[in-house]
Design an enzyme around this catalytic site. Structure first.
Site, short mmCIF file in Angstrom:
data_model
loop_
_atom_site.label_atom_id
_atom_site.label_comp_id
_atom_site.label_asym_id
_atom_site.label_seq_id
_atom_site.Cartn_x
_atom_site.Cartn_y
_atom_site.Cartn_z
N GLY A 113 41.18 -7.45 -8.90
CA GLY A 113 41.21 -6.44 -7.84
C GLY A 113 41.38 -7.03 -6.45
O GLY A 113 42.08 -8.02 -6.23
N ASP A 129 26.36 -14.71 -10.51
CA ASP A 129 25.99 -13.32 -10.23
C ASP A 129 25.38 -13.31 -8.82
O ASP A 129 24.37 -13.98 -8.58
CB ASP A 129 24.95 -12.86 -11.28
CG ASP A 129 24.56 -11.40 -11.09
OD1 ASP A 129 24.65 -10.89 -9.94
OD2 ASP A 129 24.15 -10.77 -12.08
N LEU A 164 25.60 12.49 -9.39
CA LEU A 164 25.01 13.35 -8.37
C LEU A 164 23.55 12.93 -8.22
O LEU A 164 22.92 12.52 -9.20
CB LEU A 164 25.10 14.81 -8.80
CG LEU A 164 26.51 15.40 -8.81
CD1 LEU A 164 26.48 16.83 -9.32
CD2 LEU A 164 27.14 15.34 -7.42
N LEU A 165 23.03 13.05 -7.04
CA LEU A 165 21.67 12.56 -6.78
C LEU A 165 20.65 13.21 -7.72
O LEU A 165 19.70 12.55 -8.16
CB LEU A 165 21.28 12.81 -5.31
CG LEU A 165 19.97 12.18 -4.86
CD1 LEU A 165 19.97 10.66 -5.07
CD2 LEU A 165 19.68 12.50 -3.40
N ASN A 174 20.94 13.83 -10.70
CA ASN A 174 20.97 13.16 -12.02
C ASN A 174 20.88 11.64 -11.92
O ASN A 174 21.05 10.94 -12.91
CB ASN A 174 22.29 13.50 -12.74
CG ASN A 174 22.50 14.98 -12.85
OD1 ASN A 174 21.54 15.73 -13.02
ND2 ASN A 174 23.74 15.43 -12.74
N TYR A 214 26.21 4.41 -3.47
CA TYR A 214 27.33 3.61 -2.97
C TYR A 214 27.51 3.82 -1.45
O TYR A 214 27.67 2.86 -0.69
CB TYR A 214 28.59 4.03 -3.72
CG TYR A 214 29.83 3.21 -3.42
CD1 TYR A 214 30.00 1.94 -3.97
CD2 TYR A 214 30.85 3.72 -2.63
CE1 TYR A 214 31.15 1.20 -3.72
CE2 TYR A 214 32.01 3.00 -2.38
CZ TYR A 214 32.15 1.74 -2.93
OH TYR A 214 33.29 1.01 -2.67
N LYS A 236 27.28 0.95 1.41
CA LYS A 236 28.43 0.57 2.23
C LYS A 236 28.19 0.88 3.71
O LYS A 236 28.77 0.21 4.59
CB LYS A 236 29.69 1.27 1.72
CG LYS A 236 30.12 0.79 0.32
CD LYS A 236 30.46 -0.69 0.32
CE LYS A 236 31.04 -1.16 -1.00
NZ LYS A 236 31.38 -2.60 -0.99
#
Ligand code: NAD
Length: 453
Positions: A224, A267, A302-303, A305, A359, A363
């Site tokens: 990537g 890692d 979704l928050l 879940n 995420y 970020k």
């Protein structure tokens, strides 16, 4: 060039496809100019204008050597000599009424800008201006630049560069930024504001190999965006240490072998990651000059879940690791003076994204890292900046369901996704030792995405 997996772009760029698309009003993504060795930086001359403190030094910087053909009168108008760029020194604008200078300079040339042309406006950092009137007028440049970027066609882009009022008369500190913006390397960077400090630039022997003699570590380099960053830094002369999780070993070796670099299976969240890197660079090299914190993961839910595994792994890889690695490398004196830290954020960290609370937080935290660490690292002569990619054509985005993918890909001023190389070129600009006056910036590589605009 449109990505090979962007079938829509290929279709509408074909003769019959383009005809059909224009008839029914579909978006027609322009073909973007990208870097190729020995190709001129721009496709046409640079028109230079303005009445501020930078215009004369700019003429010297751009006119020095054969890289740019600088003109001061608009000789375009005939399609044969379209402009490659228009650079306007707006530092002379000290009141709102003076903003008319922009209107007078740009209006007659809007139709003379060629494919992938570059518009660059230079101003003075608003908070550092001498009077409220000047601060207001300089702040206005942002709205002007972002709007012009939305009007430009055929892959042309516009950026604003705020230069510190105390930048020396030679303004060499701004050269790396200009060379990046006035080239095909910035092709997917649009409507960005870059702040350049007062320092003179460190000298680089060659603008083609600015990283010669430098050692760079790129995390998440097996594939990537990270693999392309490793390639571009190596192209620019760096010895690259490519790091990725041990499970990605084969792909990692492939990246490293391709560029004559070193593979370092690691890692980034491991307790001893910083120690391992420090040991490696101090034993085999004389420390590290560039670290690119690119390794990143998504674990969307979704928050309502969300589970703690998803939450913690994303925060751990995307935010805690970049901060811990820099802390450890500095503590162990493994990051050299004159070095550069480049972090990879995301437009999701600016706009937020449904299903990405973890995420988005990580970020946005990376942007916080840049803000908080810039003044601290500056004392050691180290810069820290971030790139915030928008929709980039990768395995990650190829996995998005088609309808959502099409929306993400088209909802930007360039009507297409970016390539991994577009992010990598921006990283290389930050990593350039001549970018020593550039710190604390977050540059989006998103084609002026509507998300978070
Ligand atoms: P990718 O999944 O293709 O590559 C990420 C790499 O990071 C992989 O090789 C993976 O093995 C490695 N990695 C993951 N966890 C690691 C760990 N703990 N230690 C070491 N390596 C680890 O992703 P990509 O699309 O190339 O994304 C690269 C960066 O760009 C990420 O930080 C991502 O969040 C960011 N980004 C990507 C996009 C996009 O459109 N693709 C948009 C915005 C931001």
């Amino acid at each position: 060039m449109a990505g090979s997996n962007d079938l829509y772009s290929s279709l509408v760029n074909s003769g019959p496809g383009a005809f059909l698309a224009s008839k029914v009003g579909l978006p027609q993504p322009p073909k973007l100019r990208r870097y190729a060795p020995a190709q001129p930086a721009l496709a046409g001359p640079v028109l230079l204008g303005g009445f501020g403190r930078l215009v004369e030094p700019l003429r010297e910087i751009l006119g020095n050597g054969d890289d740019y053909d600088v003109v001061t009168n608009n000789t375009a108008g005939r399609s044969a000599d379209k402009l490659g760029a228009a650079v306007f020194d707006a530092t002379g604008i000290s009141s709102a009424a003076d903003l008319e200078q922009l209107f007078e300079f740009f209006t007659p040339i809007m139709r003379s800008l060629g494919n992938s042309a570059r518009v660059v406006v230079l101003g003075t950092t608003p908070e550092l201006t001498k009077s409220p009137d000047e601060q207001v007028a300089q702040r206005a440049l942002e709205g002007f630049t972002r709007s012009i970027a939305k009007e430009l066609r055929d892959g042309a882009t516009a950026q604003l560069v705020y230069v510190h009022p105390k930048a020396k008369t030679g303004i060499s500190g701004v050269e790396s930024t200009l060379r990046f913006l006035l080239s095909a390397k910035s092709t997917y960077v649009d409507a960005q504001v870059i702040r350049v400090g007062a320092e003179d630039a460190a000298t680089v022997e060659s603008w083609d190999k600015p990283l010669a003699g430098k050692v760079a570590l790129v995390t998440g380099a097996a594939r990537g965006i990270g693999a392309t960053i490793a390639e571009v830094l190596a192209r620019d002369g760096a010895h690259v240490i490519a790091a990725d999780i041990p499970a990605a070993g084969e792909a990692l070796s492939e990246t490293a072998n391709k560029i004559g670099g070193t593979a370092l299976p690691l890692d980034v969240t491991a307790d001893d990651a910083g120690e391992k890197i420090a040991e490696h660079v101090l034993q085999r090299h004389s420390g590290l000059d560039i670290i690119v914190n690119n390794a990143g993961i998504t674990r969307d839910k979704l928050l309502a879940n969300m589970d703690s595994g998803r939450w913690n792994s994303v925060i751990g890889v995307n935010l805690i690791a970049p901060q811990t690695l820099v802390n450890e490398l500095v503590e162990r004196k493994a990051l050299n003076e004159g070095g550069a830290v480049v972090d990879v954020s995301s437009i999701a960290g600016i706009a937020g994204n449904r299903g990405q609370t973890n995420y988005g937080a990580s970020k946005a935290g990376v942007i916080g890292l840049v803000d908080a660490y810039a003044p601290v690292l500056a004392k050691k002569g180290i810069t820290i900046n971030a790139v915030a990619p928008g929709f980039i054509e990768t395995a990650m985005t190829a996995a998005i369901p088609l309808a959502t993918r099409e929306v993400g890909r088209r909802m930007n001023s360039l009507q297409q996704g970016g390539q991994t190389v577009d992010v990598a070129e921006t990283v290389a600009y930050f990593a350039n030792p001549a970018s020593n006056a550039v710190t604390g910036n977050v540059v989006r590589v998103c084609g002026q995405s509507l998300l978070g605009a």
